[in-house]
Design a protein around this motif. Structure first.
Motif, mmCIF file in Angstrom:
data_model
loop_
_atom_site.group_PDB
_atom_site.id
_atom_site.type_symbol
_atom_site.label_atom_id
_atom_site.label_comp_id
_atom_site.label_asym_id
_atom_site.label_seq_id
_atom_site.Cartn_x
_atom_site.Cartn_y
_atom_site.Cartn_z
ATOM 1 N N CYS A 352 22.756 -31.185 11.177
ATOM 2 C CA CYS A 352 22.796 -30.905 12.691
ATOM 3 C C CYS A 352 22.149 -31.961 13.670
ATOM 4 O O CYS A 352 21.277 -32.118 14.051
ATOM 5 C CB CYS A 352 21.399 -29.840 12.797
ATOM 6 N N LYS A 357 23.627 -29.458 17.301
ATOM 7 C CA LYS A 357 22.240 -28.685 17.321
ATOM 8 C C LYS A 357 22.279 -27.298 17.964
ATOM 9 O O LYS A 357 21.833 -26.456 17.233
ATOM 10 C CB LYS A 357 21.371 -29.697 17.959
ATOM 11 N N ASP A 361 21.085 -24.151 15.894
ATOM 12 C CA ASP A 361 19.992 -23.183 16.381
ATOM 13 C C ASP A 361 20.297 -21.586 16.326
ATOM 14 O O ASP A 361 19.777 -20.931 16.414
ATOM 15 C CB ASP A 361 19.448 -23.764 17.895
ATOM 16 N N LYS A 366 17.202 -24.793 10.772
ATOM 17 C CA LYS A 366 16.376 -25.810 11.651
ATOM 18 C C LYS A 366 15.527 -26.711 10.649
ATOM 19 O O LYS A 366 15.193 -26.089 9.328
ATOM 20 C CB LYS A 366 15.320 -25.103 12.528
#
Length: 366
Positions: A352, A357, A361, A366
């Motif tokens: 990520c 990212k 998400d 995460k």
């Protein structure tokens, strides 16, 4: 890197570890065998560096396991052929000259390596075929169930297509190199799922597994079939999937059709996160590497592989090769956490990056 947490695979490995340990204890009274076992020189020949797995996973994992099995006295002598069969044959000669005790060989060309394998055996150097079943007088073989890899890929592609999977729906098959016997097995497994259920409009055997060759083949397929007519692409590995997806994007294909892969390369996993590649095949490299090291150390000690390898496989030149075939898993965005992250292959931070990212998400990574 901790061992892949797959119940079946872990159980098989535990059995082989225990068996290997028992064999070593049985030979403990033989000072010559023990002495050689502690100072084993293992020649490791890997085929190429186009695929990230060899340098990132296989080499360090085998080195680590050899050290563990030899009380840190074993040595791994390494060479990479960079996809050149002639170079690999020369590397075998060098290993023989350097008097290695055993060879682990992942062949560039399974046929071209035969004479070199036999030459090593003439010098009393046993040979373990790694990942690809080399021809010649092989003593042991460890790989994944390659037809199952193809079946997993083919089934995943059909699942991704859903209602679009009809006998008239056109797909493209991007198979691996003809010099790699695994490629034929992947293809066979995939065809067992795909034939009759979709129209294989174009099928390519991709020279040297190179992404740029897959890219060129895909450009040809788009031209021949029509960019709006291709509902899915079977790609035999992640590297080629990258080249395929680049070609599809360059042709303005949107949305992208589902594309398969294999090897769970970092770039492939990131494409899966981003929704550009549908799946990959996760192959637990730690187990394959561990078994190869076990076989090599046992053979260098003069031990048989009966307790390590419960399966036998025939090559075109050798019948009944003691073998271990490791199970595989389909990797999609739904199980990244439970596979490559859980098993320590990658961290969330590695996957990520800033570019991915938001996509991470969105899928809860995460």
């Amino acid at each position: 890197m901790r061992r892949a947490a797959i119940a079946v695979a872990a159980g098989a490995l535990a059995v082989s570890l225990a068996a290997c340990g028992e064999a070593g204890e049985a030979g403990g009274d033989n000072d010559e065998t023990t002495s050689k076992g502690d100072a084993i020189k293992v020649g490791l020949l890997l085929p190429e560096n186009q695929t990230a797995r060899y340098e990132k996973f296989d080499k360090p994992l085998i080195e680590k396991k050899v050290k563990e099995l030899t009380n840190n006295k074993g040595e791994v002598v390494y060479a990479n052929a960079k996809q050149d069969a002639t170079t690999q044959n020369q590397q075998v000669d060098t290993m023989i000259t350097n008097k290695v005790d055993v060879l682990i060989v992942d062949a560039v060309d399974s046929k071209a390596i035969e004479n070199s394998v036999n030459k090593a055996k003439e010098q009393d150097i046993p040979v373990v075929a790694y990942d690809r079943l080399a021809q010649g007088d092989i003593d042991g073989y460890v790989s994944f169930d390659n037809e199952e890899v193809g079946r997993v890929q083919g089934k995943a592609l059909l699942d991704a297509l859903g209602d679009k999977a009809t006998p008239s729906a056109k797909i493209v098959m991007m198979n691996g190199a003809v010099t790699d016997p695994n490629a034929a097995q992947f293809k066979k497994g995939a065809l067992s799922q795909l034939q009759g259920k979709v129209d294989i409009a174009k099928s390519y055997d991709t020279k040297e597994w190179k992404p740029e060759n897959a890219n060129a083949n895909m450009e040809g397929a788009i031209s021949a079939v029509g960019k709006n007519n291709i509902v899915g692409v079977y790609s035999a590995n992640d590297g080629m999937a990258g080249g395929i997806i680049t070609a599809l994007k360059a042709a303005g294909v949107s949305p992208l059709p589902p594309v398969t892969g294999q090897d769970a390369e970092l770039a492939g996993v990131q494409r899966i996160v981003a929704g550009e590649q549908y799946m990959s095949v996760y192959k637990p490299y730690p187990q394959e590497a561990d078994v190869a090291a076990e076989m090599a150390v046992a053979l260098a000690k003069g031990e048989k592989l009966d307790s390590v390898a419960k399966t036998k496989v025939d090559s075109p030149t050798t019948k009944g090769v003691p073998s271990v075939l490791v199970p595989v898993l389909s990797l999609t965005k739904d199980n990244i956490n439970d596979t490559v992250i859980k098993d320590g292959i990658y961290t969330v931070d590695e996957i990520c990056t800033a570019k991915f990212k938001a996509a991470c998400d969105q899928i809860g990574l995460k």
